[in-house]
Structure formats: structure tokens, C-alpha cells
Motif scaffolding. Structure first.
Motif, PDB file in Angstrom:
ATOM      1  N   GLY A 230      23.110  32.018  31.540  1.00 51.87           N
ATOM      2  CA  GLY A 230      23.803  30.795  31.911  1.00 51.87           C
ATOM      3  C   GLY A 230      25.286  30.801  31.628  1.00 51.87           C
ATOM      4  N   LYS A 231      25.878  31.980  31.391  1.00 49.42           N
ATOM      5  CA  LYS A 231      27.312  32.056  31.102  1.00 49.42           C
ATOM      6  C   LYS A 231      28.056  32.649  32.290  1.00 49.42           C
ATOM      7  CE  LYS A 231      26.682  32.618  26.104  1.00 49.42           C
ATOM      8  NZ  LYS A 231      26.959  33.460  24.921  1.00 49.42           N
ATOM      9  N   ASN A 232      29.351  32.329  32.397  1.00 50.00           N
ATOM     10  CA  ASN A 232      30.137  32.891  33.484  1.00 50.00           C
ATOM     11  C   ASN A 232      30.740  34.228  33.074  1.00 50.00           C
ATOM     12  OD1 ASN A 232      32.442  32.344  31.931  1.00 50.00           O
ATOM     13  ND2 ASN A 232      32.856  30.415  32.984  1.00 50.00           N
ATOM     14  N   LEU A 233      31.386  34.874  34.031  1.00 50.29           N
ATOM     15  CA  LEU A 233      31.919  36.215  33.811  1.00 50.29           C
ATOM     16  C   LEU A 233      32.908  36.251  32.654  1.00 50.29           C
ATOM     17  CD1 LEU A 233      32.280  39.172  34.751  1.00 50.29           C
ATOM     18  CD2 LEU A 233      34.037  38.342  36.336  1.00 50.29           C
ATOM     19  N   PHE A 234      33.794  35.261  32.580  1.00 49.20           N
ATOM     20  CA  PHE A 234      34.807  35.255  31.528  1.00 49.20           C
ATOM     21  C   PHE A 234      34.177  35.220  30.133  1.00 49.20           C
ATOM     22  CE2 PHE A 234      37.423  32.752  28.573  1.00 49.20           C
ATOM     23  CZ  PHE A 234      38.522  33.586  28.468  1.00 49.20           C
TER      24      PHE A 234
ATOM     25  N   GLY B 102      41.604  33.917  37.733  1.00 47.86           N
ATOM     26  CA  GLY B 102      41.056  33.378  38.970  1.00 47.86           C
ATOM     27  C   GLY B 102      39.668  33.855  39.324  1.00 47.86           C
ATOM     28  N   ALA B 103      38.942  34.426  38.344  1.00 46.30           N
ATOM     29  CA  ALA B 103      37.576  34.864  38.610  1.00 46.30           C
ATOM     30  C   ALA B 103      36.655  33.656  38.763  1.00 46.30           C
ATOM     31  CB  ALA B 103      37.076  35.761  37.478  1.00 46.30           C
TER      32      ALA B 103
ATOM     33  N   THR C 165      41.201  38.394  41.356  1.00 48.43           N
ATOM     34  CA  THR C 165      40.895  38.702  42.745  1.00 48.43           C
ATOM     35  C   THR C 165      42.017  39.556  43.336  1.00 48.43           C
ATOM     36  OG1 THR C 165      41.932  36.625  43.422  1.00 48.43           O
ATOM     37  CG2 THR C 165      39.536  36.609  43.108  1.00 48.43           C
ATOM     38  N   PRO C 166      41.767  40.304  44.410  1.00 51.25           N
ATOM     39  CA  PRO C 166      42.794  41.193  44.965  1.00 51.25           C
ATOM     40  C   PRO C 166      44.017  40.441  45.485  1.00 51.25           C
ATOM     41  CG  PRO C 166      40.612  41.773  45.817  1.00 51.25           C
ATOM     42  CD  PRO C 166      40.473  40.459  45.110  1.00 51.25           C
TER      43      PRO C 166
END
Length: 354
Positions: free
Chosen positions: A108-112, A130-131, A174-175
Motif C-alpha cells: 500500500g505504499k507509493n514508489l517514493f 514527479g513520479a 519522468t523523461p
């Protein structure tokens, strides 16, 4: 502008290099440097102040910090006429490439938040540039898996990039999130171009098949390729089909994402190009940097004021001069592969809950 390269080690600055090479990119996690000097230790005629492997190092171009990391090698080469000593190192984030991740179950956690937990034991900060804030799954490192291998699985779920910055932090973004102020223009600042424009890895169509769950009465070959999704690449005109098997228990959406990804990225990689420009700085005095979007005008290469992403920059300086190699390509060339779903496993109690 000041383009003198200094290494700040043990509270002291070292310079006087006869050759310099510094590289940074959005698909490499850790930037690196390699400097050398002939005849004597840099900054000290008697070489009394020694530099050791494992020393913390900051690499600066003039007043601009470009790397914060560790000394990893001290090459020595000599012959009858000269002695050359060097210093080689990488960003702090190199430990995330080389080292195993701590076992941790995170749900339940985000990437950060997950990346921050993985990087914390190494003293590495994580920057959210910005992820996606969406929760990710399959976040527990496998036995012996490196931090980067674990991160790559997570990046594919939210289509984000992971790279390092000048301070040795891990950046999630992000790119093309920043913009270069100077364009790359044939006949102006482009000194040379190097590109293959190869279509060897491109195909006319992509078919991704996946296995659906079986039952006691429905199993074997009938389930292996039960889910099928396809897409075409209009840029490949002759018959060149390519079939891939999606691992684990697949879904229609995961197979669709995979085949579309394969078509987009392979087409984008065809356009990757490395340009060489004079000096290390743009027209406003700022260094060329990775993950900047840049306008490219190069009709010989088919770019008519096209906006591309700087994937990698390499600053080099030697007897031949001071140049920057800039690798560019469409944004689709650098997004990670969508995560391949895994077969469901029974829960175990071996992990550590964070």
C-alpha cells in the motif's frame, strides 16, 4: 566560465588533471568520473597527502557540483618516460547498484516511500521529481536481489525513471522534466554525430501471450497462451512478426501494455543519436545535463526542430580539447518495461514489515 575540474577530498581540492571524463545519465542510476595526471600527484608536488579508496569525493566543474560519491579506484601506470596516476569513482547511488536490498514487505505504499526505505540503510536521500503517487505492488526484494533490481520492478509499474543528481541523491521522475535553453543545431554547435539508425530489433507486429489460471479440468497447453494481445509498428514494412510470452499469471491489460511498450520503445531506440558539441556549457553558461528536453535541428538525421530527451552527457577534456557528448532520443526510449506479473505465492513470515 570556469571549466576547471576539482576533486574535493578530505577537505582539500585537487586539480591539474591532464585528462577528465565525467558521465551522467537517466538510465544508469550512478554517474561516474575518471581523471588522470601525469608525473605527480594533483595539487601536491611531493604527493604527501594520499587519497584512499573509499574516500568521499565531490567533483566540481568550476563552481558547479556534478558528482557526490566515493573514490573506487586509484590506477597507476608508468613506463620509462612518464608516470600517470588516476582517480576513478562513482556517485553515492552506486551502492544501490552493487548491494543487496534488505528484506522488507511493504504494501500500500507509493514508489517514493518504498525507494526511501530501500535507500535509507545506505545513507542516500530520495527526491520525488514527479513520479506517480499510486501505490505499487510486488515490493518485497527477492533473496539476494540488488536494490536497483527491486526498484526496476517498481518503476515499471508506474512508468517512472530513477537516476542520481549532483548531490548523490536518488531522483524519481519522468523523461524530459527540465528544458535545455540551447538547441542542438547542425551547422551551428554540432561538431559531430554518431547514430546507427538500426531496425534490427524492430518488428512489423508484436504478439504477447499470457497464461491464465488453470483448474483441475482446465490446465496445460490450453492455458499457456490463452490471453493474446497484439500491436503493429507501421515503420516496419516487411513481414517481421515477434511473439513474447508474458511470465506469471497474465491479464489482458498486462499483455496489452507489454506489446504496446515493445513497439514504442524499439521504434524510439532507432532514433537514438549521440552528438558532440564544443565545451561543457549551454549559451546561458549552465552545464548540459541529463533529463533535459532539447530541440534538435539536424535534417541529415531527420530531426526538424524535434524535441528529444537528453539521456546521457559525458564531459571530457584532454589534449584534443574540451567537449560534451550528448546522447538524445525520444522519451519513449527511456521508459521502463511494464512489470511482468508474478505467479501468486503463499505468504511467508520472513520479511520485515515497515
Amino acid at each position: 566560465m570556469n571549466n576547471t575540474v576539482f576533486l574535493r577530498i578530505n577537505g582539500r581540492e585537487w586539480g591539474g588533471w591532464t585528462s577528465v571524463r565525467i558521465s551522467a545519465g537517466i538510465d544508469r542510476i550512478a554517474r561516474d568520473f575518471n581523471v588522470a595526471i601525469t608525473s605527480q600527484w594533483p595539487g601536491s608536488p611531493d604527493g604527501s597527502r594520499q587519497i584512499k579508496n573509499g574516500d568521499k569525493v565531490e567533483v566540481l566543474i568550476g563552481e558547479d557540483l556534478v558528482i557526490t560519491g566515493w573514490v573506487e579506484a586509484l590506477p597507476l601506470r608508468y613506463d620509462a618516460s612518464s608516470i600517470t596516476r588516476g582517480i576513478v569513482g562513482r556517485s553515492k547511488t552506486a551502492d544501490l547498484i552493487d548491494c543487496s536490498a534488505a528484506p522488507a514487505q511493504q504494501s500500500g505504499k507509493n514508489l517514493f516511500r518504498i525507494a526511501s526505505t530501500l535507500a535509507q540503510p545506505f545513507g542516500i536521500d530520495v527526491v520525488d521529481a514527479g513520479a506517480s503517487a499510486a501505490a505499487v505492488i510486488d515490493a518485497q526484494p527477492e533473496h539476494g536481489e540488488t536494490v536497483v533490481d527491486c526498484l526496476n520492478r517498481l518503476l515499471g509499474q508506474v512508468q517512472a525513471l530513477a537516476y542520481d543528481d549532483e548531490q548523490g541523491r536518488l531522483v524519481l521522475g519522468t523523461p524530459g522534466s527540465a528544458k535545455a535553453v540551447t538547441a542542438l543545431v547542425l551547422g551551428d554547435n554540432i561538431l559531430s554525430c554518431d547514430t546507427e539508425r538500426s531496425v534490427r530489433d524492430r518488428f512489423s507486429s508484436y504478439l504477447v501471450t499470457g497464461q491464465r489460471p488453470g483448474t483441475d479440468d482446465d490446465f496445460g497447453e490450453a492455458t499457456i497462451a490463452a490471453i493474446r494481445q497484439s500491436t503493429a509498428d507501421s515503420g516496419v514494412t516487411r513481414y517481421r512478426p515477434h511473439t513474447l510470452q508474458q511470465s506469471g499469471t497474465a491479464t489482458t491489460d498486462s499483455c496489452k501494455s507489454r506489446c504496446e511498450f515493445e513497439a514504442r520503445q524499439r521504434a524510439a531506440k532507432t532514433q537514438e543519436t549521440t552528438y558532440t558539441v564544443q565545451g561543457w556549457r549551454q549559451g546561458n553558461g549552465k552545464l548540459w545535463k541529463p533529463n533535459q528536453s532539447v530541440v534538435v535541428y539536424d535534417p541529415l538525421n531527420g530531426f526538424d526542430n524535434e524535441t528529444l530527451v537528453i539521456a546521457e552527457v559525458t564531459y571530457s577534456q584532454d589534449n584534443s580539447g574540451t567537449i560534451t557528448e550528448i546522447r538524445v532520443g525520444p522519451a519513449d526510449a527511456y521508459l521502463p518495461e511494464p512489470t511482468k506479473p508474478k505467479a501468486k505465492k503463499k505468504k511467508s513470515s520472513g520479511g520485515i514489515e515497515f
